[in-house]
Design a protein around this motif. Structure first.
Motif, short mmCIF file in Angstrom:
data_model
loop_
_atom_site.label_atom_id
_atom_site.label_comp_id
_atom_site.label_asym_id
_atom_site.label_seq_id
_atom_site.Cartn_x
_atom_site.Cartn_y
_atom_site.Cartn_z
N ILE A 30 67.82 40.27 43.71
CA ILE A 30 66.69 39.24 43.56
C ILE A 30 67.24 37.74 43.88
O ILE A 30 68.19 37.57 43.64
CB ILE A 30 65.77 39.20 42.30
CG1 ILE A 30 66.90 38.83 41.03
CG2 ILE A 30 65.12 40.60 42.08
CD1 ILE A 30 66.16 38.65 39.84
N LYS A 115 66.59 37.33 35.74
CA LYS A 115 65.52 37.08 36.09
C LYS A 115 65.03 35.56 35.78
O LYS A 115 64.87 34.71 36.73
CB LYS A 115 64.22 37.68 35.62
CG LYS A 115 62.99 37.38 36.58
CD LYS A 115 61.76 38.61 36.08
CE LYS A 115 61.48 38.51 34.67
NZ LYS A 115 60.53 39.30 34.41
N ARG A 130 63.63 47.37 38.84
CA ARG A 130 62.33 46.87 39.51
C ARG A 130 61.39 46.76 38.50
O ARG A 130 60.28 45.74 38.83
CB ARG A 130 61.91 48.26 40.47
CG ARG A 130 60.82 48.03 41.07
CD ARG A 130 60.41 49.13 42.06
NE ARG A 130 61.07 49.38 43.00
CZ ARG A 130 61.46 48.51 44.29
NH1 ARG A 130 60.59 47.48 44.21
NH2 ARG A 130 62.16 48.83 45.24
N LEU A 133 60.36 42.76 37.93
CA LEU A 133 59.98 42.09 38.67
C LEU A 133 58.79 41.32 38.53
O LEU A 133 57.78 41.77 37.72
CB LEU A 133 59.93 42.68 40.22
CG LEU A 133 60.73 42.96 41.03
CD1 LEU A 133 60.48 43.81 42.34
CD2 LEU A 133 61.40 41.71 41.51
N ASP A 134 58.66 39.92 38.99
CA ASP A 134 57.58 39.25 38.78
C ASP A 134 57.47 38.20 39.81
O ASP A 134 58.44 38.00 40.46
CB ASP A 134 57.30 38.45 37.32
CG ASP A 134 58.26 37.62 36.92
OD1 ASP A 134 58.63 36.91 37.84
OD2 ASP A 134 58.56 37.34 35.56
N ARG A 138 62.13 36.96 44.06
CA ARG A 138 61.84 37.80 45.24
C ARG A 138 62.73 38.83 45.58
O ARG A 138 63.95 38.64 45.33
CB ARG A 138 61.91 36.91 46.56
CG ARG A 138 61.48 37.81 47.80
CD ARG A 138 61.58 36.90 49.03
NE ARG A 138 60.87 35.77 49.13
CZ ARG A 138 61.49 34.49 48.85
NH1 ARG A 138 62.71 34.44 49.18
NH2 ARG A 138 60.31 33.56 49.04
N ALA A 139 62.50 40.08 45.49
CA ALA A 139 63.35 41.20 45.88
C ALA A 139 63.68 41.14 47.16
O ALA A 139 63.03 41.20 48.14
CB ALA A 139 62.45 42.59 45.36
N SER A 142 66.09 46.66 47.93
CA SER A 142 65.61 48.06 47.00
C SER A 142 66.78 48.75 46.90
O SER A 142 67.20 49.17 48.10
CB SER A 142 64.40 48.27 47.21
OG SER A 142 63.37 47.48 46.90
#
Length: 144
Positions: A30, A115, A130, A133-134, A138-139, A142
């Motif tokens: 991320i 995060k 994964r 994530l919020d 930004r991912a 993967s």
């Protein structure tokens, strides 16, 4: 009585089981939602976290941050991006430190801590499960 061969087989089986358990994590690399980078390759991510590169592909300085040692997400990340198990990562950084070629990423906690830090700083790059994530991050890769 256990022979050296049977003992070795048991150790290898135990290692394979442990590696298999950590491989099930669904990890994403991320960056901050404020960072313009949209994607990284597995090789680019590995280079950032192994001290082989200090910049994102767009030239922006990148500061990788690690999850805490022993984290299943950390172990899965390194195994899947670099093929290195935790002991191999320790050896890698021992060599890098000894030769003066780099410092390991700072350990900064778990999914939530990583995060939060990454969301607030466009120069940071991290990895999380994964499920954490919020929209604040930004991912860009993967890792399955």
């Amino acid at each position: 009585m256990h022979t050296p061969v049977s003992t070795l087989r048991r150790l290898l089986l135990a290692a394979a089981l442990l590696a298999g358990a950590s491989c099930h994590a669904d990890v994403v690399v991320i960056v901050s939602a404020k960072n313009p980078v949209k994607a990284l390759s597995g090789e680019q991510a590995a280079d950032l976290f192994l001290g082989k590169s200090a910049d994102f592909p767009n030239g922006l300085h990148a500061v990788p941050i690690d999850q805490s040692e022993g984290s299943p997400v950390r172990d899965a990340f390194y195994l899947k991006t670099s093929g290195k198990a935790p002991a191999q990562m320790k050896a890698h950084w021992a060599r890098m430190l000894f030769t003066g070629r780099g410092q390991p990423p700072v350990e900064s906690g778990d999914n939530a801590a990583i995060k939060r830090l990454v969301a607030d700083n466009p120069n940071l790059v991290g990895y999380i499960d994964r499920s954490a994530l919020d929209p604040s991050v930004r991912a860009v890769l993967s890792i399955h």
